[in-house]
Design an enzyme around this catalytic site. Structure first.
Site, PDB file in Angstrom:
ATOM      1  N   LYS A 297       0.831  -1.201   0.000  1.00 21.80           N
ATOM      2  CA  LYS A 297       0.000   0.000   0.000  1.00 21.80           C
ATOM      3  C   LYS A 297       0.868   1.256   0.000  1.00 21.80           C
ATOM      4  O   LYS A 297       2.030   1.216   0.402  1.00 21.80           O
ATOM      5  CB  LYS A 297      -0.876   0.023   1.266  1.00 21.80           C
ATOM      6  CG  LYS A 297      -1.954  -1.031   1.346  1.00 21.80           C
ATOM      7  CD  LYS A 297      -2.700  -0.926   2.670  1.00 21.80           C
ATOM      8  CE  LYS A 297      -3.802  -1.959   2.771  1.00 21.80           C
ATOM      9  NZ  LYS A 297      -4.906  -1.691   1.848  1.00 21.80           N
ATOM     10  N   ARG A 371     -10.381 -11.408   1.669  1.00 18.86           N
ATOM     11  CA  ARG A 371     -11.275 -12.420   1.098  1.00 18.86           C
ATOM     12  C   ARG A 371     -10.650 -13.807   1.120  1.00 18.86           C
ATOM     13  O   ARG A 371     -11.357 -14.814   1.123  1.00 18.86           O
ATOM     14  CB  ARG A 371     -11.680 -12.012  -0.316  1.00 18.86           C
ATOM     15  CG  ARG A 371     -10.556 -11.938  -1.328  1.00 18.86           C
ATOM     16  CD  ARG A 371     -10.942 -11.129  -2.559  1.00 18.86           C
ATOM     17  NE  ARG A 371     -11.124  -9.712  -2.230  1.00 18.86           N
ATOM     18  CZ  ARG A 371     -11.535  -8.792  -3.105  1.00 18.86           C
ATOM     19  NH1 ARG A 371     -11.816  -9.149  -4.348  1.00 18.86           N
ATOM     20  NH2 ARG A 371     -11.666  -7.532  -2.749  1.00 18.86           N
TER      21      ARG A 371
END
Length: 523
Positions: A297, A371
């Site tokens: 990130k 996920r």
């Protein structure tokens, strides 16, 4: 680190005679009517509960508040020294917005007002709330809202400062709520319920606000397990070797880049009496820190990624509340935990991971790690057996773009998504059902595996929906399910507002408990 606690009790003494440090009353904004008082910012109307206070001020209270700038706007807090007019040295008027026609203020209005007032009164040891409470069928919901707002508005994380802070005021230690009959069994039950539920929310906030170096997966698992055992829940914790041997490929892959290994915590509530036979599974994302892994990130704002375990914190805390409230339905919580770090052992873009249910996933973005661990936990929940599966996670930035920072996105079985929306509206944690379009699933077709982890062309269109479409692959056909994306609502980075303080919010603990109680009552 833990927050300080606030105690709650009921009183039926005249508010003007209460020996407290401050008495809180409600004020409505109003534009017309004989009881309205004109002021610099418009007109004011005292809410129910302020009658004896107003009488003590000889009818001059609204005019004085207006001179101080009161408008009655929702959440506005105005303080007025009483100079001996009533027993309390301070009257605090909290705005409730326009007076509702023929009804008491909405529960969420009361919840936010109580939170704002108690938060503004930090430093006052003992505070009484004399807010409008109806005397009809809506009375329990209104009292519950005031009690929850007071306890949550009084929250403050202990923090890590090593020197005393002269300007730092301790949260209100004791809150008294003025009611018609303090001995009423229904009212006392609402206070007990609010205390248990708000206590769970505060625990969730504590976990989210804890520094990420102090709450890596093994420590988080131990903290949850310790609290759960003390609450009387059954606890199972799988370590990295058990996860690898058990086929939890998603949790193992995400966690393998960190020296702090992953965990899966399973918590079970089994009621003692008869049930309706339904079973509920709660699943929460527990990424204790998310660097993005190899797909790292940007540095800006990355420190807030300590909150990427807010879903697991909410599920763990909801299970604590369930143990206290004892609903007549079996509930199992699943908390997959990992730290997503870049290293020589990290999982990579291009990897193919075999998940717990045997499906193979092509990894395209290691920052779509939530996920991966959720897929394993949801598949485990289905394998164990359940009728309803509620999963919550700070999953996608797309949720914030689509719905903002207050409204969660909900995907899954349409009927269950609507049930989540109703529950969220009831407790003040709004959620909005979203679709799972076929074209979004088609965009996640993989040339080499059963499904790509994100859109195969890295197209971010429908980004929030991609997360839901992926998670659907890990729910068996007979299970009704709902995915609650709290990327925005799970963490509040702005200034305190209502009963939200800065940092972890505890969303959606109260929604999950409301859903469990709904299943217990209605199947």
């Amino acid at each position: 680190m833990t927050s300080s606690s606030t105690t709650l009790s009921l009183v039926d003494t005249d508010p003007a005679e209460l020996a407290v440090d401050a008495i809180v009353i409600g004020v409505h904004s109003q534009t017309t009517g004989p009881d309205a008082t004109s002021g610099p910012a418009g007109t004011l109307l005292l809410a129910d509960g302020a009658e004896s206070i107003a009488a003590a001020f000889d009818g001059k209270l609204t005019a004085t508040l207006a001179l101080l700038g009161a408008t009655g706007g929702p959440g506005e807090v105005i303080k007025l020294a009483t100079l001996g007019t009533v027993t309390a040295p301070l009257v605090v008027a909290v705005g409730l917005g326009p007076e509702p026609t023929g009804a008491a203020p909405a529960p969420e209005t009361l919840r936010r007002a109580a939170g704002a007032a108690v938060r503004a009164l930090a430093g006052a040891p003992r505070v009484a709330l004399s807010l409008p409470l109806p005397d009809d069928a809506d009375a329990p919901a209104a009292l519950r809202a005031v009690a929850e707002g007071a306890l949550l508005g009084g929250y403050r994380f202990a923090g890590y400062k090593t020197k005393p802070q002269p300007s730092r005021r301790e949260p209100v230690a004791e809150v008294l709520i003025a009611v018609p009959d303090a001995a009423d069994a229904t009212a006392r039950a609402e206070v007990d319920r609010a205390t248990a539920l708000a206590g769970a929310v505060r625990t969730s906030r504590d976990w989210v606000n804890t520094a990420p170096n102090e709450l890596r997966p093994p420590a988080f698992a131990e903290a949850v397990a310790t609290a759960a055992r003390a609450a009387g829940l059954d606890v199972e914790v799988l370590d990295e070797e058990q996860l690898r041997a058990g086929g939890y490929g998603g949790i193992t892959a995400v966690g393998q880049g960190s020296e702090a290994p992953p965990r899966l915590v399973k918590l079970t509530w089994t009621p003692a009496g008869e049930t309706n036979g339904k079973r509920v599974a709660l699943v929460g994302k527990g990424i204790t820190f998310d660097t993005g892994g190899i797909s790292i990130k940007p540095a800006q704002g990355m420190w807030e990624m300590k909150s990427d375990m807010a879903g697991a914190a909410a599920v763990g805390a909801a299970m604590l509340a369930i143990a206290a409230l004892k609903p007549s339905v079996t509930v199992t919580g699943y908390l997959p935990m990992a730290e997503n770090m870049p290293s020589g052992t990290s999982y990579r873009p291009g990897d193919v991971v075999t998940m717990f249910n045997g499906k193979r996933v092509e990894v395209l973005n290691t920052d779509a790690e939530g996920r991966m661990i959720l897929g394993d936990a949801m598949a485990r929940a289905c394998a164990d057996g359940t009728d309803y599966l509620f999963e919550t996670s700070t999953l996608t930035g797309g949720q914030v773009i689509a719905l903002g920072k207050r409204i969660a996105g909900v995907m899954g079985t349409p009927e269950l998504c609507e049930r989540v929306k109703v529950a969220g509206d009831t407790v003040g944690e709004p959620a909005w059902p979203m679709p799972l379009p076929d074209d979004v699933r088609k965009g996640m077709d993989s040339d080499v595996a059963d499904i790509s982890q994100v859109n195969a062309g890295m197209d971010r269109a429908g980004h929030m929906l991609q997360g839901g479409v992926f998670l659907r692959e890990f729910v068996t056909d007979e299970v009704a399910w709902a995915h609650i994306d709290i990327a925005g609502p799970g963490y509040h980075s702005g200034e305190p507002t209502g009963y939200w303080t800065k940092g972890g919010t505890g969303v959606p603990v109260r929604t999950l408990v409301q859903l469990v109680e709904d299943v217990a009552a209605n199947g």
